[in-house]
Motif scaffolding. Structure first.
Motif, PDB file in Angstrom:
ATOM      1  N   ASN A 158       0.825  -1.216   0.000  1.00 21.71           N
ATOM      2  CA  ASN A 158       0.000   0.000   0.000  1.00 21.71           C
ATOM      3  C   ASN A 158       0.859   1.267   0.000  1.00 21.71           C
ATOM      4  OD1 ASN A 158      -2.737   1.004   0.045  1.00 21.71           O
ATOM      5  ND2 ASN A 158      -2.306   1.750   2.103  1.00 21.71           N
ATOM      6  N   PHE A 159       2.131   1.118   0.436  1.00 25.88           N
ATOM      7  CA  PHE A 159       3.041   2.263   0.529  1.00 25.88           C
ATOM      8  C   PHE A 159       4.168   2.176  -0.504  1.00 25.88           C
ATOM      9  CE2 PHE A 159       1.438   1.014   4.726  1.00 25.88           C
ATOM     10  CZ  PHE A 159       0.701   2.144   5.054  1.00 25.88           C
ATOM     11  N   GLN A 160       4.071   1.226  -1.436  1.00 27.44           N
ATOM     12  CA  GLN A 160       5.204   0.971  -2.327  1.00 27.44           C
ATOM     13  C   GLN A 160       5.523   2.149  -3.254  1.00 27.44           C
ATOM     14  OE1 GLN A 160       4.491  -2.533  -4.707  1.00 27.44           O
ATOM     15  NE2 GLN A 160       2.856  -1.603  -5.895  1.00 27.44           N
ATOM     16  N   HIS A 161       4.524   2.941  -3.590  1.00 25.65           N
ATOM     17  CA  HIS A 161       4.789   4.099  -4.446  1.00 25.65           C
ATOM     18  C   HIS A 161       5.608   5.162  -3.705  1.00 25.65           C
ATOM     19  CE1 HIS A 161       1.155   5.030  -2.196  1.00 25.65           C
ATOM     20  NE2 HIS A 161       1.341   6.309  -2.445  1.00 25.65           N
ATOM     21  N   ILE A 162       5.704   5.038  -2.385  1.00 27.15           N
ATOM     22  CA  ILE A 162       6.491   5.974  -1.573  1.00 27.15           C
ATOM     23  C   ILE A 162       7.912   5.456  -1.380  1.00 27.15           C
ATOM     24  CG2 ILE A 162       6.698   7.083   0.698  1.00 27.15           C
ATOM     25  CD1 ILE A 162       3.595   6.859   0.880  1.00 27.15           C
ATOM     26  N   PHE A 346       4.542   5.366 -11.305  1.00 28.19           N
ATOM     27  CA  PHE A 346       4.207   5.466  -9.884  1.00 28.19           C
ATOM     28  C   PHE A 346       2.702   5.368  -9.647  1.00 28.19           C
ATOM     29  CE2 PHE A 346       8.600   6.744  -9.481  1.00 28.19           C
ATOM     30  CZ  PHE A 346       8.946   6.184  -8.267  1.00 28.19           C
ATOM     31  N   LYS A 347       1.913   5.817 -10.614  1.00 26.86           N
ATOM     32  CA  LYS A 347       0.462   5.600 -10.512  1.00 26.86           C
ATOM     33  C   LYS A 347       0.147   4.107 -10.599  1.00 26.86           C
ATOM     34  CE  LYS A 347      -1.089  10.044 -12.382  1.00 26.86           C
ATOM     35  NZ  LYS A 347      -1.730  10.725 -13.541  1.00 26.86           N
ATOM     36  N   LYS A 350       1.006   2.574  -7.289  1.00 28.28           N
ATOM     37  CA  LYS A 350      -0.041   2.888  -6.301  1.00 28.28           C
ATOM     38  C   LYS A 350      -1.257   2.000  -6.506  1.00 28.28           C
ATOM     39  CE  LYS A 350      -2.306   6.851  -4.137  1.00 28.28           C
ATOM     40  NZ  LYS A 350      -2.450   8.331  -4.140  1.00 28.28           N
ATOM     41  N   LYS A 351      -1.639   1.807  -7.754  1.00 25.91           N
ATOM     42  CA  LYS A 351      -2.781   0.949  -8.078  1.00 25.91           C
ATOM     43  C   LYS A 351      -2.513  -0.499  -7.660  1.00 25.91           C
ATOM     44  CE  LYS A 351      -5.511  -0.715 -11.992  1.00 25.91           C
ATOM     45  NZ  LYS A 351      -5.665  -0.695 -13.479  1.00 25.91           N
ATOM     46  N   GLY A 353      -0.624  -1.478  -5.354  1.00 27.81           N
ATOM     47  CA  GLY A 353      -0.504  -1.581  -3.905  1.00 27.81           C
ATOM     48  C   GLY A 353      -1.825  -1.550  -3.168  1.00 27.81           C
ATOM     49  N   LYS A 354      -2.867  -1.028  -3.835  1.00 29.14           N
ATOM     50  CA  LYS A 354      -4.172  -0.913  -3.186  1.00 29.14           C
ATOM     51  C   LYS A 354      -4.857  -2.277  -3.084  1.00 29.14           C
ATOM     52  CE  LYS A 354      -5.364   3.884  -4.247  1.00 29.14           C
ATOM     53  NZ  LYS A 354      -6.291   4.758  -5.002  1.00 29.14           N
TER      54      LYS A 354
END
Length: 363
Positions: A158-162, A346-347, A350-351, A353-354
């Motif tokens: 859930n935080f992988q885009h960070i 990165f989008k 985020k997708k 990771g959700k």
């Protein structure tokens, strides 16, 4: 590796036939089948920058300038791999296969990733089945990032885009110290090594690693005025920055919002080989000459996947033909700026990771 069949759609086969005919009629194929003058000038330029900065390391008394020169050496060394090594792996630098192997070996020395193993997985796996789970090694599941829908989702994704940039900074070091050894010894990848003499494989691997570590660690420790721990810390930190550049230029070319990650029924893909390459590849600044100079054609990913038998200096001529033909056949062709490709990547992270609304969709 799972061997698959591609769809034999007449319309999709017609697209590639038309594309290939136009490329071969509009471009001087004899000129671009192997390294052109601009190819060698660029390669020699990066060689001069890399080894010029490397030689200055031994004359430098300042720790700051030593670190900066080491960074330049690492970055330009990576670009040698992009500019010369990649083409050599496809036998498009020289006509002679042995000459390509020699160039491939020495152009990867500054990167540290074994060229023979990299070439085997790149050509036998990735170029055939890009983004296909179980067939493309580059999409294999990893412990840190969920890159594709077929990978299991864990809470921290859930935080992988960070945190992804920090993972990417370790990509090269992971390949040098862990990945290469897995590809060499793990029985899972026996299919990849099939047909390569074991003595040749192990001897070339050993020689390569010895050359690499002599170059990046042993010689600087022995023949500069810096303590060994400073040289090692310099190597690790500059490798992290180099790794980030490596990933930025490549990761978004297959992991982006629109990319296809196909579901397979009866070991048959839904698209033909050529259309599959289009749906899984993204170009960045494809018509920008500086981008191509910097990336060795990695910015023209569609052209490379569709015509891996041509030197990357031809891609700027091929791109407009791909754009025209995909428009005619109503097929996708993804070309973004580097910034937009990375935003898309990165989008996508985020997708991925959700947590899906439908829990049954988690694999």
């Amino acid at each position: 590796m799972k061997k698959l069949k591609f769809n034999k759609s007449v319309d999709q086969k017609l697209f590639y036939s038309s594309l290939k005919n136009k490329v071969y009629s509009e471009i001087d194929i004899a000129k671009y089948s192997y390294g052109t003058i601009s190819f060698w000038i660029k390669g020699l330029f990066w060689f001069a920058v890399a080894y010029g900065s490397y030689m200055l390391l031994f004359l430098c008394d300042s720790k700051f300038y030593f670190w900066l020169l080491f960074l330049i050496f690492q970055l330009s060394g990576l670009l040698i791999g992009f500019s010369l090594g990649h083409d050599a792996s496809h036998n498009t630098a020289f006509k002679n296969r042995t000459a390509n192997q020699v160039l491939h070996f020495f152009s990867f020395i500054t990167v540290g990733i074994d060229p023979l193993l990299w070439g085997l997985r790149h050509i036998r796996s990735h170029h055939l089945y890009a983004n296909v789970e179980g067939s493309d090694i580059d999409i294999d599941e990893n412990p840190f990032l969920r890159l594709a829908p077929c990978h299991k989702r864990k809470w921290f994704h859930n935080f992988q885009h960070i945190y992804a940039p920090f993972v990417y900074m370790l990509a090269l070091l992971h390949s040098v110290f862990i990945g290469d050894w897995i590809y060499l010894f793990n029985k899972k990848y026996e299919w990849m090594r099939k047909g390569v003499n074991k003595i040749e494989l192990y001897s070339r691997f050993s020689a390569f690693k010895i050359f690499y570590f002599l170059l990046v660690l042993v010689l600087p420790i022995l023949f500069t005025n810096n303590h060994y721990y400073f040289v090692i810390s310099t190597y690790l930190t500059t490798s992290a920055f180099t790794s980030l550049l490596f990933v930025v230029m490549l990761v978004g070319t297959h992991f982006f919002e629109e990319a296809l990650y196909p579901d397979i029924a009866d070991d048959v893909l839904n698209d033909s080989w050529a259309v599959h390459q289009l749906k899984t590849s993204c170009d960045w600044n494809a018509n920008n000459h500086f981008a191509q100079f910097l990336s060795g054609g990695a910015n023209c990913h569609a052209a490379h996947h569709l015509f891996p038998n041509l030197c990357h200096t031809s891609y700027s001529l091929i791109n407009p033909i791909i754009e025209r033909e995909t428009l005619n056949f109503k097929l996708p062709y993804y070309n973004k700026t580097l910034l937009n490709m990375m935003k898309s990547h990165f989008k996508h992270l985020k997708k991925m990771g959700k947590k899906p609304k439908n829990p049954n969709s988690i694999k």
